[in-house]
Design a protein around this motif. Structure first.
Motif, PDB file in Angstrom:
ATOM      1  N   GLY A 142      -0.287  20.768  -4.215  1.00  0.00           N
ATOM      2  CA  GLY A 142       0.358  21.566  -4.679  1.00  0.00           C
ATOM      3  C   GLY A 142      -0.546  21.114  -6.103  1.00  0.00           C
ATOM      4  N   GLN A 143      -0.191  21.425  -7.407  1.00  0.00           N
ATOM      5  CA  GLN A 143      -0.142  21.633  -8.362  1.00  0.00           C
ATOM      6  C   GLN A 143      -0.270  19.541  -9.688  1.00  0.00           C
ATOM      7  OE1 GLN A 143      -1.415  24.002  -9.500  1.00  0.00           O
ATOM      8  NE2 GLN A 143      -2.063  22.817 -11.908  1.00  0.00           N
ATOM      9  N   LEU A 144      -0.985  19.347  -9.548  1.00  0.00           N
ATOM     10  CA  LEU A 144      -1.294  17.768 -10.273  1.00  0.00           C
ATOM     11  C   LEU A 144      -1.424  18.380 -12.175  1.00  0.00           C
ATOM     12  CD1 LEU A 144      -4.443  15.908  -8.826  1.00  0.00           C
ATOM     13  CD2 LEU A 144      -1.976  16.336  -7.780  1.00  0.00           C
ATOM     14  N   LYS A 145      -0.028  17.547 -12.674  1.00  0.00           N
ATOM     15  CA  LYS A 145      -0.237  17.389 -13.428  1.00  0.00           C
ATOM     16  C   LYS A 145      -0.636  15.698 -14.370  1.00  0.00           C
ATOM     17  CE  LYS A 145       4.758  19.690 -12.711  1.00  0.00           C
ATOM     18  NZ  LYS A 145       5.341  19.521 -11.781  1.00  0.00           N
ATOM     19  N   ASP A 146      -0.845  15.463 -15.242  1.00  0.00           N
ATOM     20  CA  ASP A 146      -1.165  14.260 -15.920  1.00  0.00           C
ATOM     21  C   ASP A 146      -0.315  13.779 -16.351  1.00  0.00           C
ATOM     22  OD1 ASP A 146      -3.760  14.373 -15.473  1.00  0.00           O
ATOM     23  OD2 ASP A 146      -4.443  15.342 -17.800  1.00  0.00           O
ATOM     24  N   GLY A 147      -0.403  11.524 -16.483  1.00  0.00           N
ATOM     25  CA  GLY A 147       1.200  11.522 -16.123  1.00  0.00           C
ATOM     26  C   GLY A 147       2.096  11.609 -15.135  1.00  0.00           C
ATOM     27  N   GLU A 148       1.858  12.061 -13.442  1.00  0.00           N
ATOM     28  CA  GLU A 148       2.695  12.582 -12.785  1.00  0.00           C
ATOM     29  C   GLU A 148       3.135  11.071 -12.017  1.00  0.00           C
ATOM     30  OE1 GLU A 148       3.665  15.655  -9.015  1.00  0.00           O
ATOM     31  OE2 GLU A 148       1.994  15.592 -10.241  1.00  0.00           O
ATOM     32  N   GLU A 149       4.042  10.158 -12.065  1.00  0.00           N
ATOM     33  CA  GLU A 149       4.159   9.501 -11.120  1.00  0.00           C
ATOM     34  C   GLU A 149       4.721   9.053  -9.913  1.00  0.00           C
ATOM     35  OE1 GLU A 149       8.759   8.034 -11.513  1.00  0.00           O
ATOM     36  OE2 GLU A 149       8.321   7.545 -12.897  1.00  0.00           O
ATOM     37  N   VAL A 150       4.056   8.448  -9.127  1.00  0.00           N
ATOM     38  CA  VAL A 150       3.496   8.486  -7.870  1.00  0.00           C
ATOM     39  C   VAL A 150       4.375   7.537  -7.169  1.00  0.00           C
ATOM     40  CG1 VAL A 150       1.545   9.698  -7.952  1.00  0.00           C
ATOM     41  CG2 VAL A 150       1.350   7.383  -7.954  1.00  0.00           C
ATOM     42  N   PHE A 151       4.491   6.703  -7.639  1.00  0.00           N
ATOM     43  CA  PHE A 151       5.479   5.119  -7.384  1.00  0.00           C
ATOM     44  C   PHE A 151       5.976   4.618  -8.230  1.00  0.00           C
ATOM     45  CE2 PHE A 151       5.193   0.695  -6.854  1.00  0.00           C
ATOM     46  CZ  PHE A 151       5.982   1.049  -5.113  1.00  0.00           C
ATOM     47  N   LYS A 152       6.710   4.821  -8.360  1.00  0.00           N
ATOM     48  CA  LYS A 152       8.057   4.159  -8.912  1.00  0.00           C
ATOM     49  C   LYS A 152       9.115   2.021  -8.077  1.00  0.00           C
ATOM     50  CE  LYS A 152      11.584   4.156 -11.880  1.00  0.00           C
ATOM     51  NZ  LYS A 152      12.521   5.733 -13.178  1.00  0.00           N
ATOM     52  N   GLU A 153       9.174   0.994  -8.579  1.00  0.00           N
ATOM     53  CA  GLU A 153      10.231   0.472  -7.630  1.00  0.00           C
ATOM     54  C   GLU A 153      11.100  -0.207  -9.077  1.00  0.00           C
ATOM     55  OE1 GLU A 153       8.639  -1.055  -3.798  1.00  0.00           O
ATOM     56  OE2 GLU A 153       9.667  -2.862  -4.767  1.00  0.00           O
ATOM     57  N   ARG A 154      12.013  -0.400  -8.579  1.00  0.00           N
ATOM     58  CA  ARG A 154      13.273  -1.129  -9.009  1.00  0.00           C
ATOM     59  C   ARG A 154      13.047  -2.700  -9.422  1.00  0.00           C
ATOM     60  NH1 ARG A 154      17.110  -4.879  -8.196  1.00  0.00           N
ATOM     61  NH2 ARG A 154      17.384  -4.087  -6.333  1.00  0.00           N
ATOM     62  N   THR A 155      12.237  -3.314 -10.392  1.00  0.00           N
ATOM     63  CA  THR A 155      11.641  -4.925 -10.618  1.00  0.00           C
ATOM     64  C   THR A 155      13.028  -5.763 -11.655  1.00  0.00           C
ATOM     65  OG1 THR A 155      10.522  -4.196 -12.736  1.00  0.00           O
ATOM     66  CG2 THR A 155       9.727  -4.492 -10.463  1.00  0.00           C
ATOM     67  N   ALA A 182       0.767  -1.379  -0.251  1.00  0.00           N
ATOM     68  CA  ALA A 182      -0.190   0.355  -0.284  1.00  0.00           C
ATOM     69  C   ALA A 182       0.809   0.816  -0.215  1.00  0.00           C
ATOM     70  CB  ALA A 182      -0.828  -0.340   1.063  1.00  0.00           C
ATOM     71  N   PHE A 183       0.246   2.321  -0.575  1.00  0.00           N
ATOM     72  CA  PHE A 183       1.250   3.545  -0.277  1.00  0.00           C
ATOM     73  C   PHE A 183       0.140   5.056  -0.559  1.00  0.00           C
ATOM     74  CE2 PHE A 183       1.027   2.273  -4.937  1.00  0.00           C
ATOM     75  CZ  PHE A 183       0.371   3.814  -5.705  1.00  0.00           C
ATOM     76  N   ASP A 184       0.117   5.951   0.182  1.00  0.00           N
ATOM     77  CA  ASP A 184      -0.988   6.607  -0.254  1.00  0.00           C
ATOM     78  C   ASP A 184       0.428   7.840  -1.100  1.00  0.00           C
ATOM     79  OD1 ASP A 184      -1.917   5.896   2.296  1.00  0.00           O
ATOM     80  OD2 ASP A 184      -0.452   7.015   3.592  1.00  0.00           O
ATOM     81  N   ASP A 185      -0.810   8.679  -1.951  1.00  0.00           N
ATOM     82  CA  ASP A 185      -0.713   9.535  -3.060  1.00  0.00           C
ATOM     83  C   ASP A 185       0.391  10.994  -2.692  1.00  0.00           C
ATOM     84  OD1 ASP A 185      -0.816  11.186  -5.416  1.00  0.00           O
ATOM     85  OD2 ASP A 185      -1.700  10.555  -6.357  1.00  0.00           O
ATOM     86  N   PRO A 186       1.684  10.947  -2.385  1.00  0.00           N
ATOM     87  CA  PRO A 186       2.070  11.841  -2.184  1.00  0.00           C
ATOM     88  C   PRO A 186       1.607  13.326  -2.580  1.00  0.00           C
ATOM     89  CG  PRO A 186       3.813  11.631  -3.723  1.00  0.00           C
ATOM     90  CD  PRO A 186       2.493  10.027  -3.344  1.00  0.00           C
ATOM     91  N   LYS A 187       0.834  14.024  -3.138  1.00  0.00           N
ATOM     92  CA  LYS A 187       0.454  15.080  -3.793  1.00  0.00           C
ATOM     93  C   LYS A 187      -1.057  14.655  -3.224  1.00  0.00           C
ATOM     94  CE  LYS A 187       3.397  17.244  -6.562  1.00  0.00           C
ATOM     95  NZ  LYS A 187       3.087  17.637  -8.081  1.00  0.00           N
ATOM     96  N   VAL A 188      -1.950  13.454  -3.015  1.00  0.00           N
ATOM     97  CA  VAL A 188      -3.742  14.159  -2.635  1.00  0.00           C
ATOM     98  C   VAL A 188      -3.385  13.068  -1.866  1.00  0.00           C
ATOM     99  CG1 VAL A 188      -5.660  13.474  -3.921  1.00  0.00           C
ATOM    100  CG2 VAL A 188      -4.165  13.403  -5.663  1.00  0.00           C
ATOM    101  N   GLU A 189      -4.028  14.328  -0.516  1.00  0.00           N
ATOM    102  CA  GLU A 189      -4.033  13.404   0.565  1.00  0.00           C
ATOM    103  C   GLU A 189      -5.971  12.933   0.704  1.00  0.00           C
ATOM    104  OE1 GLU A 189      -4.169  16.473   3.345  1.00  0.00           O
ATOM    105  OE2 GLU A 189      -1.661  16.930   3.058  1.00  0.00           O
ATOM    106  N   GLY A 190      -5.819  12.078   1.676  1.00  0.00           N
ATOM    107  CA  GLY A 190      -6.948  11.093   1.457  1.00  0.00           C
ATOM    108  C   GLY A 190      -7.315   9.854   0.891  1.00  0.00           C
TER     109      GLY A 190
END
Length: 152
Positions: free
Chosen positions: A91-104, A43-51
């Motif tokens: 903050g300002q939301l940008k379309d296609g903004e990366e909110v989570f990334k993990e090396r696989t 689970a992860f919380d969106d860093p720019k969208v609380e809730g």
């Protein structure tokens, strides 16, 4: 002192991304040596969208290579994001903004979650996909959250 200031400045310019919290896992393939292949749920919380919290399930390769972090995980993943409280944009939301990334894989492959805002429908859309330096995968999953008033 100058190099410390430069390092702090460089880190502040990096995009803010969420870090995942392990929720659970199940073994899918028994390995005689090293950890089993498994599906992990994080689970992860969106860093720019609380809730908003997202739940991501994905494959983790085990065995000797997987135990040392040298194996390449499969591209398949599933995502479900939910409104868990009042929604507030930080903050300002940008379309296609990366909110989570993990090396696989050791170097070349990552799994990413990006966010879009469908303003017409007042809905947040999250897409998970895997990419490689040379060739990514078309496999993906999407989830959407209509932004609703939060009632306790």
């Amino acid at each position: 002192m100058f190099s410390v200031r430069c390092a702090v400045l460089a880190l502040s310019l990096l995009p803010v991304m969420a870090s995942a919290e392990a929720i659970g896992e199940v073994s899918t393939v028994f390995k005689w040596v090293g950890p089993n292949d498994k599906i992990v749920v994080e689970a992860f919380d969106d860093p720019k969208v609380e809730g908003v919290t997202c739940y991501l399930s994905r494959a983790k390769t085990g065995g000797v290579k997987g135990g040392f972090g040298l194996a390449e995980d499969r591209a398949e993943a599933s995502i479900a994001c939910r409104q868990v409280g009042p929604v507030r944009f930080v903050g300002q939301l940008k379309d296609g903004e990366e909110v989570f990334k993990e090396r696989t894989s050791l170097v070349f492959k990552t799994m990413q979650v990006v966010r879009f805002f469908d303003q017409k429908r007042n809905t947040l859309v999250y897409l998970v996909y895997s990419d490689r330096v040379i060739e990514g995968s078309p496999q993906n999953a999407v989830t959407a959250i209509p932004i609703l008033p939060w009632v306790r």
